[in-house]
Write a protein that holds these residues in place. Structure first.
Motif, PDB file in Angstrom:
ATOM      1  N   UNK A 134       0.879  -1.204   0.004  1.00 22.12           N
ATOM      2  CA  UNK A 134       0.017   0.090   0.218  1.00 22.12           C
ATOM      3  C   UNK A 134       0.919   1.395   0.086  1.00 22.12           C
ATOM      4  N   UNK A 135       2.097   1.016  -0.553  1.00 20.15           N
ATOM      5  CA  UNK A 135       2.886   2.217  -0.352  1.00 20.15           C
ATOM      6  C   UNK A 135       2.218   3.397  -1.347  1.00 20.15           C
ATOM      7  N   UNK A 136       1.796   3.138  -2.480  1.00 20.14           N
ATOM      8  CA  UNK A 136       1.101   4.337  -3.190  1.00 20.14           C
ATOM      9  C   UNK A 136      -0.056   5.316  -2.339  1.00 20.14           C
ATOM     10  N   UNK A 137      -0.648   4.366  -1.624  1.00 16.14           N
ATOM     11  CA  UNK A 137      -1.671   5.168  -0.753  1.00 16.14           C
ATOM     12  C   UNK A 137      -1.245   5.865   0.285  1.00 16.14           C
ATOM     13  N   UNK A 138      -0.221   5.212   1.085  1.00 18.57           N
ATOM     14  CA  UNK A 138       0.591   5.751   1.920  1.00 18.57           C
ATOM     15  C   UNK A 138       1.488   7.051   1.500  1.00 18.57           C
ATOM     16  N   UNK A 139       2.009   6.971   0.544  1.00 24.84           N
ATOM     17  CA  UNK A 139       2.550   8.199   0.078  1.00 24.84           C
ATOM     18  C   UNK A 139       1.561   9.319  -0.081  1.00 24.84           C
ATOM     19  N   UNK A 140       0.536   9.335  -0.790  1.00 21.62           N
ATOM     20  CA  UNK A 140      -0.461   9.997  -0.704  1.00 21.62           C
ATOM     21  C   UNK A 140      -1.182  10.853   0.347  1.00 21.62           C
ATOM     22  N   UNK A 141      -1.169   9.665   1.419  1.00 18.49           N
ATOM     23  CA  UNK A 141      -1.410  10.459   2.806  1.00 18.49           C
ATOM     24  C   UNK A 141      -0.741  11.382   3.193  1.00 18.49           C
ATOM     25  N   UNK A 142       0.654  10.856   3.178  1.00 22.38           N
ATOM     26  CA  UNK A 142       1.832  11.670   3.801  1.00 22.38           C
ATOM     27  C   UNK A 142       2.049  12.924   2.838  1.00 22.38           C
ATOM     28  N   UNK A 143       1.661  12.927   1.639  1.00 21.07           N
ATOM     29  CA  UNK A 143       1.685  14.320   0.958  1.00 21.07           C
ATOM     30  C   UNK A 143       0.621  15.069   1.181  1.00 21.07           C
ATOM     31  N   UNK A 144      -0.639  14.653   1.555  1.00 23.13           N
ATOM     32  CA  UNK A 144      -1.572  15.491   2.034  1.00 23.13           C
ATOM     33  C   UNK A 144      -1.441  15.892   3.348  1.00 23.13           C
TER      34      UNK A 144
END
Length: 244
Positions: free
Chosen positions: A220-230
């Motif tokens: 789930x790295x893509x989703x986690x990266x998006x949450x971190x960017x947000x």
């Protein structure tokens, strides 16, 4: 060992290291952009809470890891507040208090962001992230070897001190200094011998210039990266709003 123990026990252990790095970089950027002490204090508090509450890093471990940097920060702030006048007399410069407070809060926010990253990211994950960022393999190998040597030497030092205490090597100040000097000299020899042993072990395993580790899987790295960017964008937006 304190940092590595906290990293493996962290609630964010399974989160992609790239996501944690993005959030930490956003925290550092927000700390540099913000201007007022109030916003800097809020940023520092949010970053500490994200580590303690979000990642469940023990407050004692966070404080222990931050103790040395906080000591340097205290000395720097004292140096800013004390100085000589034109006659060479030293006195407190209270006019520098706002500057010292702003500098201290900015440093605290940056420190909280960096500690939040290192206290939740074990070394193998960090090396894997750096390898993806095209960091030279020689630097990665040096990091891994230094990490291994620190762990081995720490245990060897603890065993040596325990053996000396059993032989009453610390009965007085003079005896303690003598025992510490003898142990330091013996440890210097052990460093040389252990380094040679590591080189022989690497050569026996057909070492080709790159140390490989079992890569961790982060589906789930893509989703986690998006949450971190947000989350990082919110921190930066708070800092930008304060600046303007």
């Amino acid at each position: 060992m304190l940092i590595d123990t906290a990293a493996y026990a962290s609630r964010w252990r399974g989160i992609a290291p790239s996501a944690k790095a993005l959030f930490a970089l956003a925290g550092v950027a927000a700390a540099w952009i913000a201007r007022s002490p109030a916003v800097l204090a809020v940023l520092a508090a949010l970053l500490v809470l994200s580590a303690v509450v979000g990642a469940r890093v023990p407050p004692r471990a966070l404080l222990a890891a931050a103790l040395a940097p906080l000591g340097f920060l205290l000395l720097a702030c004292l140096a800013m507040l004390a100085g000589p006048d034109r006659q060479g007399d030293w006195h407190w410069r209270l006019d520098m208090l706002p500057v010292a407070a702003c500098t201290a809060l900015r440093a605290l926010a940056v420190l909280a962001a960096l500690l939040g990253f290192v206290l939740t990211t074990p070394l193998p994950d960090l090396l894997a992230l750096l390898r993806r960022l095209r960091v030279p393999e020689l630097l990665l190998d040096l990091m891994a070897l230094c990490y291994r040597m620190l762990a081995v030497l720490r245990q060897a030092w603890a065993d040596g001190v325990e053996a000396q205490r059993a032989r009453q090597g610390y009965r007085g100040w003079s005896q303690a200094w003598r025992s510490t000097g003898m142990l330091a000299g013996h440890m210097a020899l052990q460093v040389w011998q252990r380094a040679a042993a590591l080189q022989m072990a690497a050569d026996a395993r057909s070492y080709t210039g790159t140390l490989r580790f079992l890569p961790a899987s982060h589906p789930r790295a893509g989703r986690q990266n998006a949450q971190a960017i947000l989350a990082g964008t919110l921190l930066v937006a708070l800092a930008v709003g304060d600046r303007w």
